[in-house]
Design an enzyme around this catalytic site. Structure first.
Site, short mmCIF file in Angstrom:
data_model
loop_
_atom_site.label_atom_id
_atom_site.label_comp_id
_atom_site.label_asym_id
_atom_site.label_seq_id
_atom_site.Cartn_x
_atom_site.Cartn_y
_atom_site.Cartn_z
N GLU A 173 0.86 -1.19 0.00
CA GLU A 173 0.00 0.00 0.00
C GLU A 173 0.89 1.24 0.00
O GLU A 173 1.75 1.38 0.88
CB GLU A 173 -0.85 0.06 1.26
CG GLU A 173 -2.10 -0.75 1.29
CD GLU A 173 -2.89 -0.41 2.55
OE1 GLU A 173 -3.36 0.74 2.68
OE2 GLU A 173 -3.01 -1.29 3.42
N ASP A 224 -6.53 7.67 9.28
CA ASP A 224 -5.17 7.29 9.66
C ASP A 224 -4.87 7.68 11.10
O ASP A 224 -5.39 8.66 11.62
CB ASP A 224 -4.15 7.97 8.74
CG ASP A 224 -4.25 7.47 7.31
OD1 ASP A 224 -4.41 6.25 7.13
OD2 ASP A 224 -4.18 8.30 6.39
#
Length: 269
Positions: free
Chosen positions: A56, A67
């Site tokens: 990723e 995040d």
């Protein structure tokens, strides 16, 4: 030094290979432009060489709502260094064929919309990308992007969490390709606790809903964390991001981080 080019394998092929070899697929995450624009490419190459099946690559964004603080910090610092989606795509295009792993772009809707979905799909193919992960794009709003990606042979990876119902998972299953990303946090190594029970229940629920491989992420650092899960609730792949980024930030090498995962792979093979 002779440059070796690798034949691209799509996401399904990567999981099929891992399954044939009887092992867990490894999916590390690194933010584009981290720790700086030059070193990023070196770390990406080392991550690839260390045994990653898929990688990723995070597209920096000013409001990375999905995040944690480590990746958020890396994203904001990359933005200050002028890291952009076009910069990343151009760099990957230059290096196409140099990576064994299938590459995924993980990012948010706004930069992708600004680039243009159709143009982005074309640029992604040229850059050797296999799929996208977009945390802030709900199922009901993903049809247009999914259709464009599918026509280009690219996957849009679905994310589900501990609170995703079986009914909702079935809705995702009707549209999903590639693999399913199970969002969780495994902060405690070994033993059993209420959180591990929730993770196990989610994995079992996902097995009922999806025919695709299941990847478990958020909070993983070492393979023994997965040993805490019952055998019937183990994932097909492990995703690790914050721990790897922190390791690199502290001066560590990707190969060092991967060592326990590779030793675990050898032990189980």
């Amino acid at each position: 030094m002779k440059l070796i080019l690798f034949q691209k394998m799509n996401i399904a092929q990567k999981f099929e290979r891992a399954q044939t070899e009887g092992r867990l697929a490894l999916i590390p995450f690194i933010t584009a432009g981290f720790p700086d624009r030059e070193l990023f490419w070196r770390h990406l190459a080392e991550i690839d060489a260390s045994g990653a099946d898929l990688i990723e690559i995070g597209v920096p964004f000013s409001d990375p709502v999905a995040d944690g603080p480590v990746i958020e910090k890396a994203s904001r610092e990359a933005l200050t260094r002028g890291v952009t989606l076009p910069w990343l795509l151009a760099g990957l295009k230059e290096r196409r064929g140099q990576f064994r792993a299938a590459l995924l772009l993980m990012g948010y809707t706004n930069p992708f919309l600004q680039y243009g979905y159709a143009a982005l799909a074309g640029a992604a193919v040229e850059a050797g990308i296999s799929g996208f992960i977009v945390p802030d794009l709900p199922l009901e709003e993903a049809a247009a992007f999914r259709r464009i990606l599918s026509s280009a042979g690219l996957d849009l990876i679905s994310l589900v969490g501990l609170n995703t119902t079986l009914e909702r998972m079935h809705a995702y299953a009707a549209e999903s390709t590639g693999f399913i990303y199970i969002v969780s946090t495994l902060g405690i190594t070994g033993g059993t606790n209420r959180h591990l029970e929730l993770v196990a229940d989610t994995m079992r629920r996902a097995r009922r809903a999806f025919r695709l491989p299941l990847a478990l992420g958020f909070g993983l650092r070492t393979p023994d964390q997965l040993d805490a899960l019952p055998e019937d609730a183990r994932p097909d792949a492990a995703v690790f991001g914050s721990a790897l980024i922190r390791h690199i930030e502290e001066g560590g090498r990707a190969a060092e981080f991967f060592r326990p995962w590779m030793e675990d792979r050898q032990r189980r093979s």
